[in-house]
Design an enzyme around this catalytic site. Sequence first.
Site, PDB file in Angstrom:
ATOM      1  N   HIS A 293      -1.838  -6.984   1.260  1.00 10.17           N
ATOM      2  CA  HIS A 293      -2.301  -5.682   0.758  1.00 10.17           C
ATOM      3  C   HIS A 293      -1.141  -4.771   0.353  1.00 10.17           C
ATOM      4  O   HIS A 293      -1.336  -3.848  -0.437  1.00 10.17           O
ATOM      5  CB  HIS A 293      -3.196  -4.998   1.802  1.00 10.17           C
ATOM      6  CG  HIS A 293      -4.592  -5.519   1.806  1.00 10.17           C
ATOM      7  ND1 HIS A 293      -5.679  -4.756   2.139  1.00 10.17           N
ATOM      8  CD2 HIS A 293      -5.088  -6.742   1.484  1.00 10.17           C
ATOM      9  CE1 HIS A 293      -6.785  -5.482   2.035  1.00 10.17           C
ATOM     10  NE2 HIS A 293      -6.455  -6.695   1.653  1.00 10.17           N
ATOM     11  N   ASP A 294       0.043  -5.023   0.894  1.00 11.01           N
ATOM     12  CA  ASP A 294       1.221  -4.298   0.421  1.00 11.01           C
ATOM     13  C   ASP A 294       1.596  -4.798  -0.975  1.00 11.01           C
ATOM     14  O   ASP A 294       1.741  -4.011  -1.926  1.00 11.01           O
ATOM     15  CB  ASP A 294       2.386  -4.495   1.404  1.00 11.01           C
ATOM     16  CG  ASP A 294       3.634  -3.699   1.015  1.00 11.01           C
ATOM     17  OD1 ASP A 294       3.493  -2.672   0.317  1.00 11.01           O
ATOM     18  OD2 ASP A 294       4.737  -4.103   1.416  1.00 11.01           O
TER      19      ASP A 294
ATOM     20  N   VAL B  10      -0.404  -3.968  -4.394  1.00  7.16           N
ATOM     21  CA  VAL B  10      -0.497  -2.581  -4.871  1.00  7.16           C
ATOM     22  C   VAL B  10       0.911  -2.101  -5.233  1.00  7.16           C
ATOM     23  O   VAL B  10       1.677  -1.668  -4.377  1.00  7.16           O
ATOM     24  CB  VAL B  10      -1.138  -1.669  -3.808  1.00  7.16           C
ATOM     25  CG1 VAL B  10      -1.310  -0.257  -4.340  1.00  7.16           C
ATOM     26  CG2 VAL B  10      -2.494  -2.242  -3.377  1.00  7.16           C
TER      27      VAL B  10
ATOM     28  N   SER C 260       4.632   0.307   0.713  1.00 12.78           N
ATOM     29  CA  SER C 260       3.865   1.518   0.394  1.00 12.78           C
ATOM     30  C   SER C 260       2.639   1.673   1.296  1.00 12.78           C
ATOM     31  O   SER C 260       2.275   2.788   1.673  1.00 12.78           O
ATOM     32  CB  SER C 260       3.436   1.508  -1.074  1.00 12.78           C
ATOM     33  OG  SER C 260       2.746   0.312  -1.379  1.00 12.78           O
TER      34      SER C 260
ATOM     35  N   ASN D 249      -8.849  -0.957   2.583  1.00 16.95           N
ATOM     36  CA  ASN D 249      -7.977  -0.804   3.756  1.00 16.95           C
ATOM     37  C   ASN D 249      -8.604  -0.006   4.893  1.00 16.95           C
ATOM     38  O   ASN D 249      -8.352  -0.286   6.073  1.00 16.95           O
ATOM     39  CB  ASN D 249      -6.669  -0.102   3.350  1.00 16.95           C
ATOM     40  CG  ASN D 249      -5.813  -0.958   2.426  1.00 16.95           C
ATOM     41  OD1 ASN D 249      -5.866  -2.195   2.475  1.00 16.95           O
ATOM     42  ND2 ASN D 249      -5.020  -0.306   1.583  1.00 16.95           N
TER      43      ASN D 249
ATOM     44  N   PRO E 178      -8.561  -7.194  -4.338  1.00 12.54           N
ATOM     45  CA  PRO E 178      -9.802  -7.878  -4.700  1.00 12.54           C
ATOM     46  C   PRO E 178     -10.935  -7.589  -3.711  1.00 12.54           C
ATOM     47  O   PRO E 178     -10.697  -7.352  -2.528  1.00 12.54           O
ATOM     48  CB  PRO E 178      -9.416  -9.357  -4.693  1.00 12.54           C
ATOM     49  CG  PRO E 178      -8.163  -9.453  -3.914  1.00 12.54           C
ATOM     50  CD  PRO E 178      -7.473  -8.133  -4.002  1.00 12.54           C
TER      51      PRO E 178
ATOM     52  N   HIS F 238      -7.363 -17.055   4.835  1.00 12.41           N
ATOM     53  CA  HIS F 238      -8.584 -16.834   5.612  1.00 12.41           C
ATOM     54  C   HIS F 238      -8.817 -17.946   6.632  1.00 12.41           C
ATOM     55  O   HIS F 238      -9.862 -17.994   7.262  1.00 12.41           O
ATOM     56  CB  HIS F 238      -9.779 -16.669   4.678  1.00 12.41           C
ATOM     57  CG  HIS F 238      -9.770 -15.368   3.937  1.00 12.41           C
ATOM     58  ND1 HIS F 238     -10.697 -15.028   2.986  1.00 12.41           N
ATOM     59  CD2 HIS F 238      -8.919 -14.304   4.019  1.00 12.41           C
ATOM     60  CE1 HIS F 238     -10.427 -13.814   2.513  1.00 12.41           C
ATOM     61  NE2 HIS F 238      -9.345 -13.363   3.115  1.00 12.41           N
TER      62      HIS F 238
ATOM     63  N   THR G 179     -11.995 -22.380  12.744  1.00 12.03           N
ATOM     64  CA  THR G 179     -10.871 -22.467  13.697  1.00 12.03           C
ATOM     65  C   THR G 179      -9.982 -21.234  13.502  1.00 12.03           C
ATOM     66  O   THR G 179      -8.842 -21.327  13.042  1.00 12.03           O
ATOM     67  CB  THR G 179     -10.042 -23.745  13.475  1.00 12.03           C
ATOM     68  OG1 THR G 179      -9.579 -23.756  12.113  1.00 12.03           O
ATOM     69  CG2 THR G 179     -10.855 -25.002  13.736  1.00 12.03           C
TER      70      THR G 179
END
Length: 319
Positions: free
Chosen positions: A65-66, A69, A75, A93, A163, A193, A240
């Site tokens: 996520h850093d 963007v 940031s 977020n 996304p 994931h 798992t």
Amino acid sequence: MAAIKSFVVYFVLAAAAIIPINAQLTPNFYEKMCPQALPTIRTVVRNAITNETRMGASLLRLHFHDCFVNGCDGSLLLDDTANFVGEKTAIPNNNSVRGFDVIDEIKQAVNTACKGNVVSCADIVAVAARDSVNLLGGPCYPVQLGRRDARTASFNDANANLPSPFSNFSVLLSSFQSQGLNLQDLVALSGGHSIGLARCPSFRNRIYNDSDIDPVFAASKQKNCPVTGGTFNTEPLDATTTLFDNQYFKDLIASRGLLHSDQQLFKNDSSDSDQLVRKYSTNPISFASDFSASMIKMGNLNVLAGNEGEIRMNCRRVN
Ligand code: HEM
Ligand SMILES: *[C@@H]1O[C@H](CO)[C@@H](O)[C@H](O)[C@H]1NC(C)=O
Ligand SMILES: *[C@@H]1O[C@H](CO)[C@@H](O)[C@H](O)[C@H]1NC(C)=O
Ligand SMILES: *[C@@H]1O[C@H](CO)[C@@H](O)[C@H](O)[C@H]1NC(C)=O
Ligand SMILES: *[C@@H]1O[C@H](CO)[C@@H](O)[C@H](O)[C@H]1NC(C)=O
Ligand SMILES: *[C@@H]1O[C@H](CO)[C@@H](O)[C@H](O)[C@H]1NC(C)=O
């Protein structure tokens, strides 16, 4: 001809000197300045994961996520202030990204170990993500280092660029392509994931309305995610969840992707995306290797280097 040639040579040299290119990052960046930097980060990450396994997943997501963007520039770590709204409360977020306290703890430990403020917050996030993956059983790839920290953040860009779990395949692919990433990066990185949890609102529509879902799986998820409410109830993103492995891809083939966006990568239609999912589901080595390569690529997105930006004293605010 010679004039053109020497102009080209001159231009290339001049450009290399002033344009910040990713080649300025190197895995040895802190070797001379502070050889204790990387071992210190790993120790704090290990302790945090020992206390709460999920933290490894949270730290991996923080890096993603850093980077998405405006680049991997720390940031996301900036707190809101009276006259500034940062990225923390943007929709993808808000009440969802975690791990800021661990990053603070790492920053303090690293500043002590290095006897000064030499390691950027953006590098700390990148290394913490790698160590998390590795400590939970995934690969240990070399992290490129030398990123510097941004003095700004963008609430709007966080909403626009991260996304959504409700997106279809073509929107997900475009999102990655607009970062300079390709289909293989999308599929390999979605293997992130393999660890961690999602909140009920992130998958509610999928388990009640999607048809490309194993009905037994859907019914079991519905128990913890009612039609309304259950806002903070969580479910594992793969079968798992505390192990970084290729189970995520096996789950997709069995129509047990938790997020709508996960299942979009496998539609049983022999598409290129399907073929990557099948390959990673049967070949953990190729998943580990492609995931590593894509993490390094993602970690290079729009980095600040050289004398751009700053090295933040406190990851939550600009100096
Ligand atoms: C392909 C597009 C992606 C979408 C739409 C997406 C969406 C999501 C959503 C909705 C959640 C759950 C958030 C919540 O309910 O609070 C989540 C969790 C997570 N995501 Fe993604 N994600 C994507 C790609 C990635 C990538 C590329 C990575 C890392 C390489 C990643 C790593 C994670 C991790 C580790 C978690 C669990 C975090 C935790 O348990 O704290 N995701 N993601
Ligand atoms: C350990 O994890 C719990 C959540 O499981 C958290 O509330 C607590 O703050 C963590 N403690 C430390 C020292 O990180
Ligand atoms: C973030 O979540 C809080 C609830 O925890 C809510 O009050 C706030 O309005 C949300 N912020 C945004 C910008 O959506
Ligand atoms: C994917 O979603 C976008 C945006 O909602 C939509 O415009 C597009 O038609 C969809 N594509 C497919 C193939 O369903
Ligand atoms: C299922 O889809 C319908 C129609 O789009 C929507 O109104 C409803 O809220 C969805 N159900 C859930 C549980 O998300
Ligand atoms: C995928 O397609 C094959 C035949 O094309 C079928 O036998 C199989 O059951 C399908 N799998 C899923 C999960 O739909």
